[in-house]
Write an enzyme that holds these catalytic residues in place. Structure first.
Site, PDB file in Angstrom:
ATOM      1  N   ALA A  66      20.864 -36.162   7.297  1.00  0.00           N
ATOM      2  CA  ALA A  66      21.137 -34.750   7.631  1.00  0.00           C
ATOM      3  C   ALA A  66      22.498 -34.534   8.268  1.00  0.00           C
ATOM      4  CB  ALA A  66      20.027 -34.227   8.540  1.00  0.00           C
ATOM      5  N   GLY A 123      25.179 -36.233   7.367  1.00  0.00           N
ATOM      6  CA  GLY A 123      26.202 -36.710   6.436  1.00  0.00           C
ATOM      7  C   GLY A 123      26.915 -35.545   5.772  1.00  0.00           C
ATOM      8  N   GLN A 124      27.791 -35.908   4.833  1.00  0.00           N
ATOM      9  CA  GLN A 124      28.594 -34.896   4.129  1.00  0.00           C
ATOM     10  C   GLN A 124      27.735 -33.894   3.382  1.00  0.00           C
ATOM     11  OE1 GLN A 124      32.360 -35.518   1.993  1.00  0.00           O
ATOM     12  NE2 GLN A 124      31.141 -37.240   1.213  1.00  0.00           N
ATOM     13  N   ARG A 141      27.711 -46.380  -9.386  1.00  0.00           N
ATOM     14  CA  ARG A 141      26.595 -46.012  -8.508  1.00  0.00           C
ATOM     15  C   ARG A 141      25.573 -47.142  -8.429  1.00  0.00           C
ATOM     16  NH1 ARG A 141      27.471 -41.482 -11.909  1.00  0.00           N
ATOM     17  NH2 ARG A 141      28.455 -39.739 -10.863  1.00  0.00           N
ATOM     18  N   GLY A 155      20.223 -39.610  -2.989  1.00  0.00           N
ATOM     19  CA  GLY A 155      20.932 -40.855  -2.657  1.00  0.00           C
ATOM     20  C   GLY A 155      21.024 -41.763  -3.876  1.00  0.00           C
ATOM     21  N   ASP A 188      24.976 -32.808 -12.802  1.00  0.00           N
ATOM     22  CA  ASP A 188      25.511 -33.121 -14.131  1.00  0.00           C
ATOM     23  C   ASP A 188      25.318 -31.933 -15.079  1.00  0.00           C
ATOM     24  OD1 ASP A 188      25.922 -35.813 -13.150  1.00  0.00           O
ATOM     25  OD2 ASP A 188      23.749 -35.973 -13.239  1.00  0.00           O
ATOM     26  N   HIS A 227      21.690 -40.768 -13.898  1.00  0.00           N
ATOM     27  CA  HIS A 227      22.826 -40.127 -13.204  1.00  0.00           C
ATOM     28  C   HIS A 227      23.914 -41.190 -13.074  1.00  0.00           C
ATOM     29  CE1 HIS A 227      25.234 -37.742 -10.532  1.00  0.00           C
ATOM     30  NE2 HIS A 227      25.113 -38.619  -9.551  1.00  0.00           N
TER      31      HIS A 227
HETATM   32  P1  NAD Z   1      27.399 -39.719   3.893  1.00  0.00           P
HETATM   33  O1  NAD Z   1      27.754 -41.136   4.179  1.00  0.00           O
HETATM   34  O2  NAD Z   1      28.351 -38.636   4.279  1.00  0.00           O
HETATM   35  O3  NAD Z   1      26.022 -39.377   4.575  1.00  0.00           O
HETATM   36  C1  NAD Z   1      24.896 -40.196   4.430  1.00  0.00           C
HETATM   37  C2  NAD Z   1      24.098 -40.053   5.703  1.00  0.00           C
HETATM   38  O4  NAD Z   1      22.869 -40.751   5.512  1.00  0.00           O
HETATM   39  C3  NAD Z   1      24.792 -40.680   6.913  1.00  0.00           C
HETATM   40  O5  NAD Z   1      24.865 -39.715   7.954  1.00  0.00           O
HETATM   41  C4  NAD Z   1      23.895 -41.854   7.287  1.00  0.00           C
HETATM   42  O6  NAD Z   1      23.841 -42.087   8.686  1.00  0.00           O
HETATM   43  C5  NAD Z   1      22.554 -41.366   6.741  1.00  0.00           C
HETATM   44  N1  NAD Z   1      21.582 -42.431   6.478  1.00  0.00           N
HETATM   45  C6  NAD Z   1      21.808 -43.680   6.015  1.00  0.00           C
HETATM   46  N2  NAD Z   1      20.662 -44.356   5.950  1.00  0.00           N
HETATM   47  C7  NAD Z   1      19.692 -43.512   6.342  1.00  0.00           C
HETATM   48  C8  NAD Z   1      18.289 -43.624   6.500  1.00  0.00           C
HETATM   49  N3  NAD Z   1      17.662 -44.778   6.220  1.00  0.00           N
HETATM   50  N4  NAD Z   1      17.590 -42.573   6.944  1.00  0.00           N
HETATM   51  C9  NAD Z   1      18.220 -41.411   7.242  1.00  0.00           C
HETATM   52  N5  NAD Z   1      19.547 -41.239   7.133  1.00  0.00           N
HETATM   53  C10 NAD Z   1      20.268 -42.279   6.686  1.00  0.00           C
HETATM   54  O7  NAD Z   1      27.050 -39.624   2.327  1.00  0.00           O
HETATM   55  P2  NAD Z   1      26.914 -38.320   1.426  1.00  0.00           P
HETATM   56  O8  NAD Z   1      28.250 -37.989   0.854  1.00  0.00           O
HETATM   57  O9  NAD Z   1      26.163 -37.272   2.152  1.00  0.00           O
HETATM   58  O10 NAD Z   1      26.046 -38.905   0.199  1.00  0.00           O
HETATM   59  C11 NAD Z   1      24.712 -39.311   0.385  1.00  0.00           C
HETATM   60  C12 NAD Z   1      24.188 -39.965  -0.892  1.00  0.00           C
HETATM   61  O11 NAD Z   1      24.128 -39.004  -1.946  1.00  0.00           O
HETATM   62  C13 NAD Z   1      25.072 -41.106  -1.421  1.00  0.00           C
HETATM   63  O12 NAD Z   1      24.233 -42.169  -1.875  1.00  0.00           O
HETATM   64  C14 NAD Z   1      25.798 -40.469  -2.581  1.00  0.00           C
HETATM   65  O13 NAD Z   1      26.234 -41.416  -3.523  1.00  0.00           O
HETATM   66  C15 NAD Z   1      24.703 -39.586  -3.127  1.00  0.00           C
HETATM   67  N6  NAD Z   1      25.115 -38.504  -4.029  1.00  0.00           N
HETATM   68  C16 NAD Z   1      24.310 -38.234  -5.092  1.00  0.00           C
HETATM   69  C17 NAD Z   1      24.616 -37.211  -5.965  1.00  0.00           C
HETATM   70  C18 NAD Z   1      23.736 -36.902  -7.148  1.00  0.00           C
HETATM   71  O14 NAD Z   1      24.132 -36.073  -7.984  1.00  0.00           O
HETATM   72  N7  NAD Z   1      22.565 -37.504  -7.307  1.00  0.00           N
HETATM   73  C19 NAD Z   1      25.778 -36.439  -5.749  1.00  0.00           C
HETATM   74  C20 NAD Z   1      26.590 -36.748  -4.649  1.00  0.00           C
HETATM   75  C21 NAD Z   1      26.241 -37.789  -3.787  1.00  0.00           C
HETATM   76  C1  LMR Z   2      28.519 -37.569  -8.058  1.00  0.00           C
HETATM   77  O1  LMR Z   2      28.122 -37.559  -9.228  1.00  0.00           O
HETATM   78  O2  LMR Z   2      29.472 -36.868  -7.676  1.00  0.00           O
HETATM   79  C2  LMR Z   2      27.799 -38.430  -7.059  1.00  0.00           C
HETATM   80  O3  LMR Z   2      26.778 -39.168  -7.668  1.00  0.00           O
HETATM   81  C3  LMR Z   2      28.707 -39.306  -6.272  1.00  0.00           C
HETATM   82  C4  LMR Z   2      29.245 -40.450  -7.096  1.00  0.00           C
HETATM   83  O4  LMR Z   2      29.212 -41.595  -6.604  1.00  0.00           O
HETATM   84  O5  LMR Z   2      29.703 -40.205  -8.201  1.00  0.00           O
END
Ligand code: NAD
Ligand code: LMR
Length: 326
Positions: A12, A14-15, A100, A132, A161, A189
């Site tokens: 929560a 995170g970015q 990924r 994630g 996507d 993905h």
């Molecule tokens: P981030 O590093 O900014 O934030 C992730 C957060 O998760 C951090 O604050 C971290 O402390 C927390 N975290 C780690 N392990 C945890 C756990 N066990 N329980 C609770 N919190 C935990 O990353 P982000 O940019 O927010 O991205 C998060 C994930 O989403 C990444 O794996 C990224 O690749 C993925 N993502 C997926 C898609 C998609 O389309 N499916 C798109 C973008 C990003």
């Molecule tokens: C995306 O598609 O933007 C996310 O899954 C982040 C990544 O690692 O590509």
């Protein structure tokens, strides 16, 4: 006033979390008449928990009428307690030069424990959406731990996507985005995903007729959509966040809207030739809020079949790589 629903969000602070929570609390995800209680889960790391305190302060400062409570915790048994929706965002993002799937060993384990705890403590109607990465296989890992909740409650996000594909088709055709319909994502993905352009329409006409450039559709279009995440990492130095949060809002909003047709990654029962028990993107129709049926009937030409075979192969390989976690 409806009864508030409980929405658990991991990662929560995170970015993505930062771009997501305010949209949920404003009503964008569950509608303007649905109050929510946010149950925010972070890793047990001082810096992350401190950042979470700041995010919770900002949620207070927005004075959202629909926000009826905020829980902050590093204990998933507290965070997932009675949750109606579990949004699994918390995981490591990839950096430049990584795929990924390279995150599988680091992130996969998170989803074992979370799958077990959700199954034990979440609400009887709980739905789980995994963001994630690698999202499809992490979703499979979480679902594999559940004994009480059926596997179809666990979905992974390919909506980013779908949104990317819709946008690229509109740009190429020089039309408003809303003119593009029925573009769905099949498979993983990852760069192997297949945006099935042959079924898309632009202003009611086949996209293949309006664009009339099969080399572009089969080549640069598929490649741009498949590699968009890497392009954003290269440009921003960090993975997509606002667009990912927006896609999760769309994913859940479509899943709670009966009649909506959209792409999600679900447990395969063999449709479109996907191996049974991988989580593959495909088009679904929402039936009742939170439930869906796969739309099994889109015809695939030889090009589409070869793309689906490639993304299925990758999903099967990812599953083989984590077989010890299932
Ligand atoms: P981030 O590093 O900014 O934030 C992730 C957060 O998760 C951090 O604050 C971290 O402390 C927390 N975290 C780690 N392990 C945890 C756990 N066990 N329980 C609770 N919190 C935990 O990353 P982000 O940019 O927010 O991205 C998060 C994930 O989403 C990444 O794996 C990224 O690749 C993925 N993502 C997926 C898609 C998609 O389309 N499916 C798109 C973008 C990003
Ligand atoms: C995306 O598609 O933007 C996310 O899954 C982040 C990544 O690692 O590509």
């Amino acid at each position: 006033m409806k009864t508030p629903i409980r929405v658990a969000v991991t990662g929560a602070a995170g970015q993505i979390g930062y771009a997501l929570l305010f949209r949920i609390a404003s009503g964008a995800m569950f509608g303007p008449d649905q109050p929510v209680i946010l149950q925010l889960i972070e890793a047990p790391v001082e810096k992350a928990l401190k950042a979470l305190e700041g995010v919770a302060m900002e949620l207070d400062d927005c004075a959202f009428p629909l926000l009826k409570g905020v829980v902050q915790t590093s204990d998933p048994t507290v965070g997932f307690k009675d949750a109606n929706w579990c949004l699994l965002v918390g995981a490591k993002p990839r950096g430049p030069g990584m795929e990924r799937a390279d995150l599988l060993k680091d992130n996969g384990r998170i989803f074992i424990g979370q799958g077990q705890i959700i199954d034990a403590v979440a609400a009887a109607d709980a739905r789980v959406a995994v963001v994630g990465n690698p999202a499809n296989t992490n979703c499979m890992i979480a679902a594999s731990q559940a004994k009480r909740l059926p596997a179809d409650r666990f979905t992974a996000m390919v909506r980013l996507d779908q949104n990317r594909a819709q946008s690229q088709l509109a740009l190429k055709a020089g039309v408003d985005l809303t003119a593009v319909k029925d573009i769905f994502i099949y498979g993983n993905h990852s760069p192997t995903m297949f945006p099935a352009f042959a079924h898309a329409t632009i202003n009611g006409q086949p996209a293949t007729t309006v664009i009339n450039d099969s080399a572009w559709l089969q080549g640069p279009f598929c490649e741009t959509v498949g590699k968009r995440g890497a392009a954003i990492i290269a440009a921003r130095g960090a993975s997509s966040a606002a667009s990912a949060a927006n896609a999760l809002v769309d994913h859940v909003r479509s899943l709670v809207t009966p009649g909506a047709i959209h792409s999600i990654a679900v447990k395969s029962h063999g449709h479109y030739g996907f191996d049974a028990n991988v989580w593959a993107g495909m088009p679904v129709r929402t039936t009742t809020p939170g439930s869906y049926e796969v739309i099994p009937s889109y015809a695939m030409d030889d090009f589409a079949k070869s793309k689906i075979a490639a993304t299925n192969k990758e999903l099967v390989e990812e599953r083989a790589a984590v077989v010890d976690l299932l």
